[in-house]
Each structure stands twice: as structure tokens, then as C-alpha cells.
Design a protein around this motif. Sequence first.
Motif: not given
Ligand code: AMP
Lengths: 249, 311
Positions: A62-64, A91-95, A124-126
Amino acid sequence: MKVLVPVKRVIDYNVKVRVKADQTGVELANVKMSMNPFDEISVEEAIRLKEAGTATEVVAVSLGVQQCQETIRTALAMGADRGIHVLHDGDLEPLAVAKMLKAVVEKEQPQLVILGKQAIDDDANQTGQMLAALLGWGQATFASKIEMGSGEAKVTREIDGGLETISVKLPAIVTTDLRLNEPRYASLPNIMKAKKKPIDQMTPADLGVDPAPRLQTLKVEEPAKREAGVKVADVAELVSKLRNEAKVI
Amino acid sequence: MSVLVVAEHDNSEIAPATLNAVTAATQIGGDVAVLVAGSGSSAAAEAAAKIAGVSKVLHADAAEYANGLAENVAPLVVALASGYSHVLAPATSFGKNVMPRAAAMLDVQQISEISAVVDADTFVRPIYAGNAMATVKSSDSVKVITVRTTAFDAAAAEGGSAAVEAADAKGDAGLTSYVGAELSSSERPELTSAKIVISGGRGMQNGENFKMLEEVADKLGAAVGASRAAVDAGFVPNDYQVGQTGKVVAPELYVAVGISGAIQHLAGMKDSKVIVAINKDEEAPIFQVADYGLVADLFEAVPELSKALDG
Ligand SMILES: Nc1ncnc2c1ncn2[C@@H]1O[C@H](COP(=O)(O)O)[C@@H](O)[C@H]1O
Ligand SMILES: Cc1cc2nc3c(=O)[nH]c(=O)nc-3n(C[C@H](O)[C@H](O)[C@H](O)COP(=O)(O)OP(=O)(O)OC[C@H]3O[C@@H](n4cnc5c(N)ncnc54)[C@H](O)[C@@H]3O)c2cc1C
């Protein structure tokens, strides 16, 4: 085979989210936080692979903020073997997440990374697709069924028109959809056991990634509210209103 | 400024969602080009050339694009992106799969599911299941964007006369292969572009009972949708799901039958023009968004509704 499962800490899906008065974001103070529901599905799938003898180790990442450790503990209580926490307060973005996960993957060398298809906070789904791109791996997104073969996995995907099956070479990225499985609840003994499982902590700098957001959030607002409607007494009144008032049928 | 729209298509026809993405592209401004990557896809490329507002069609035709695999399409998008200020695709299962892969290869933070264009760098998008709207500004050199189709009108499918230019294929990445698909077939309109949608929830009790909704749908020319609970219970296939993590619809009329109105469901339908709810629980949250609420047992109300539509 090692399986890596990224788990995100998000506002619980039952919470009614409120926008902050100063329009900088949503209220996070004293709000119940949980593991992103799609990530529970990922953890469950990884544990099932271990129970089936296909996976040897399940690592939750996990990141954060510091409290992400609680999210990792939840994964450990479900049955993951150990955790990795990348500590970061902003804040953390998908990239940025994908870049850090790439660095973790290079260290850990899993054959499979299972992510949620979407985080229910940023919607985001990214991240999974981005991680696959950065690693040069195949991606099986929106999975509702995974069959592990030798050197490849056959994955059924939920798409707009129905279901699609692809075969993806290992190592690979999978993202989970709702119908993949029903996540288990952690039992009390397993919650106790999870407290002893190791969690490694590191920082974005340790992974050589700049986590600064690329997008600037100018404001966060409430969506337009719908006007309150009326109750109709019976079907006849409903049909009459739809025909004569709303004129939609 | 110039915008590239990655078309969704089935090699012969352009998917309606592409037309909404073209409208978002015209709102950004500049020339709009459409990429058609397919196999045996000349008909789709020609159809794209007729879309109003499109100035150029890039057509990459090769076996590796037959099934829209992200591992093959994304490198093509990346190769073409440098000529454009923005790359857009509809936020469909195709666009959601391909675009983040291209964005990461370009080292760009994608903006998902925009619902409005403020200016060329600034966009509005829903977050938290549509409980908040974020206005975000990008300084990436190429903006990679997916478009919430219900937030933009469809561009006219006819009226344009763009030139079709061949684009070089980039080869098969060799990472994934297509095995097959089980597509739902229906004579009814497609869920996301239907003018009327009638959806059933857990209150329907089983798949057989959905026939009642289908009967009404056929009288209204409507599509049939469902809540997650109805899909999870196996009443209907996954592609019926409306909501935060399913399809987003915004028809003229949305009829929710035996659906409680969880926030995740509302996220997918609350922008409908007129909402009708039929539920036996007068406290059900769905009534808070319904223009017309009918507190009734659906097993009486739906057959009655069907009959009333004959008259
Ligand atoms: N901060 C995070 N820490 C751990 N997994 C993450 C984090 N952000 C995104 N993910 C993973 O990426 C998936 C899609 O996230 P997102 O692209 O932000 O919709 C999540 O369901 C997690 O599996
Ligand atoms: C990560 C995540 C993603 C989700 N994504 C989605 C999504 O995309 N779409 C979605 O829909 N949900 C989604 N959900 C699920 C959502 O939270 C709700 O559980 C779901 O929408 C409930 O479906 P329902 O309204 O059909 O069922 P219920 O909440 O059980 O409601 C059934 C309703 O039917 C009524 N009813 C029962 N019998 C009758 C009768 N005879 N006559 C009239 N009324 C009757 C009841 O009064 C009740 O209001 C998601 C949840 C999570 C955690």
C-alpha cells in the motif's frame, strides 16, 4: 510463484462523501476508511491461488499515509503473507503509484500483480494498465475469471458488450472486476496472527520516484442537485404524467 | 491545437460512444483527427471520415488490431501522439483499457472520464461516485483523456468528408492473444445510447421476472439495465450493470424497478432527464432522485404499467 497485491486505503463505500466548504477536496477527518473493495477481491483471488498451490507467497503493498498499514493488516488478516508500505503524506496519482509499484515489482519479481480495476475515491481506473505499460507486461483488465496455465493465464474480462476471454503471458497484470469472487472476512485468530506478520516500510525516494502530482486540482464542488420529485398514487397517474407532463413516452 | 480521437469500432461500424468523444474534441478546439486501428476495417475508416467535424482519419489496418488488444493499440497511439495536443477516447471498456497504457508510455497523467471541457488544459471530472466534481488542470505536453459519453452530445455521424490516410502498423506485442467473446445480443437499443432505460434490481427476485421488464421495454423502445445486486445474483449478464463501476447512462427516461438507490447505482443514472422509481419501500433512497415515485409492489405495478402502455 509470488503474487503482489496493491491495496489502497479509501473512504469506506458506505460513507456519504461530503465536499469541503473551501472546495479543496472532500472531508476526510473522522471518516471511516477501508480497503478499496476491488482490492479485497484481488487479495481474495491471490489467497485462493495460494490455497490451490499455484502461488507460494502473497505480498500486499500500500502506498500513502501511515494508516495504510491498517489496510495492509487487513490483507494480512485475510491471508496475505507479508506487507510493503510506501510512506507518503501527499496526494498520489495513478502514474506515480504505477512508477513506485514498478520499482517494487523489480525488487520482488512476482509473476502476477493483481490490482483493483478502479479505486472508488478517484475513480481513475488507470493504475494497473499503467503498471503493465511501464513493465512491458500484458494486462488482463476487468477480470471475472482467472485460469492459471503454465507460462500464461486465461482471463475472462467484463466488457461493455458482455464477456471476452484473452490469454496473457506471465508475468502479467490482472485487474479485478466485481464478479471475480466474494472476498472472505478475516477470522479473529487470523486477525491476531496478522499482527505478527512483517511489514516493510520505505519511501518514494527509496524507490527513486518523484511522487509529486502532475494535475493541479483547481476546485472540488458538489454536483448539481436534482429537484425533489413527487409521489404518484398509481400506475395510471404515472403513465399520465409521463405522457402529458414530462412528455417522455 | 489538434486532437486525436481513438475510435471504438467493430471493424465495420463506428461505436456511438466515439461520436460523443468527437464532440468533446471539438469543444477543446483545433483540428480533430480520428484513429481507426483495426483489421479489415476499411468500412469503419470510411464511416469515421463521414463524422461531422472530423478533418482527418488515420487508418491502421493490420491483423494485430483485430480485437483492440491494449498491448498492440497503445504503442500505435503513442507513435501518433506527438503530432497532437490531446488524445481522447470514450470512457468505455475499450478506452479504459487502452488509454492508461498509452498515457504511461508517454509519461502522462491521464484525466479519466471528463464530464466538461473548461479550456484546453482544464477539465471537470466526477470523483467519489459522482458525489464530487473535480476541476483539474494538466500541464502535460500531450493530454490523454477519456470522455464520459453521457456528458457530451453525439457528433453527427454523417456530413463530414475527411481524408483517410494510412498509418503504419506497429506489430504484435506478443503479450496477449484473443481467445473469444460471449457478447449479449439483443434487438433492443444499446444501454448507453438508449432514449429510455428500464432497470431492475434485487427486488426482481430472479432472472425469469426480468421478462416483465423486457415486455415494458419493448413497448417503449427501451433498453434493459440492472443494479449490481441483480447482476451478482445472476438474474442478468454483467453488461446490464448501471452504476459507478458499471455503465453510465443518461436517457430521457430512466425507470428503476426494485432498486433501492445505493450511491453506487445513482452514480450511473442520476443525470437522466426524468427518473421514475417503483419500490415498495417508501423510504428507499431512490425516491430522493426520482421525479415520479410509485410506492407499490412491482409484481402488481409492472404488469399494470405494461397494460397501460397498450391503451
Ligand atoms: N495508493 C495506492 N496504494 C496501493 N494500491 C493502489 C494505490 N492507488 C491505486 N492502487 C491500485 O490501483 C487500483 C486502481 O486504482 P485507480 O487507478 O486509482 O483507479 C486500485 O484498486 C489498487 O489496486
Ligand atoms: C465497489 C462497489 C461497486 C459497486 N458498483 C455498483 C454499480 O456499478 N451499480 C450498482 O447498481 N451497484 C453497485 N454497487 C452495489 C451497491 O452498493 C448496492 O449494493 C446495489 O446497488 C443494490 O442493488 P439493489 O438496489 O438492486 O438491491 P437492494 O439494495 O437490496 O434493494 C432492493 C430494493 O427492492 C425493493 N423491493 C423488493 N421487493 C420489491 C417488490 N416486490 N416490489 C417493489 N420493490 C421491491 C426493496 O424495497 C429495495 O429497495 C457497488 C458496490 C461496491 C462496494
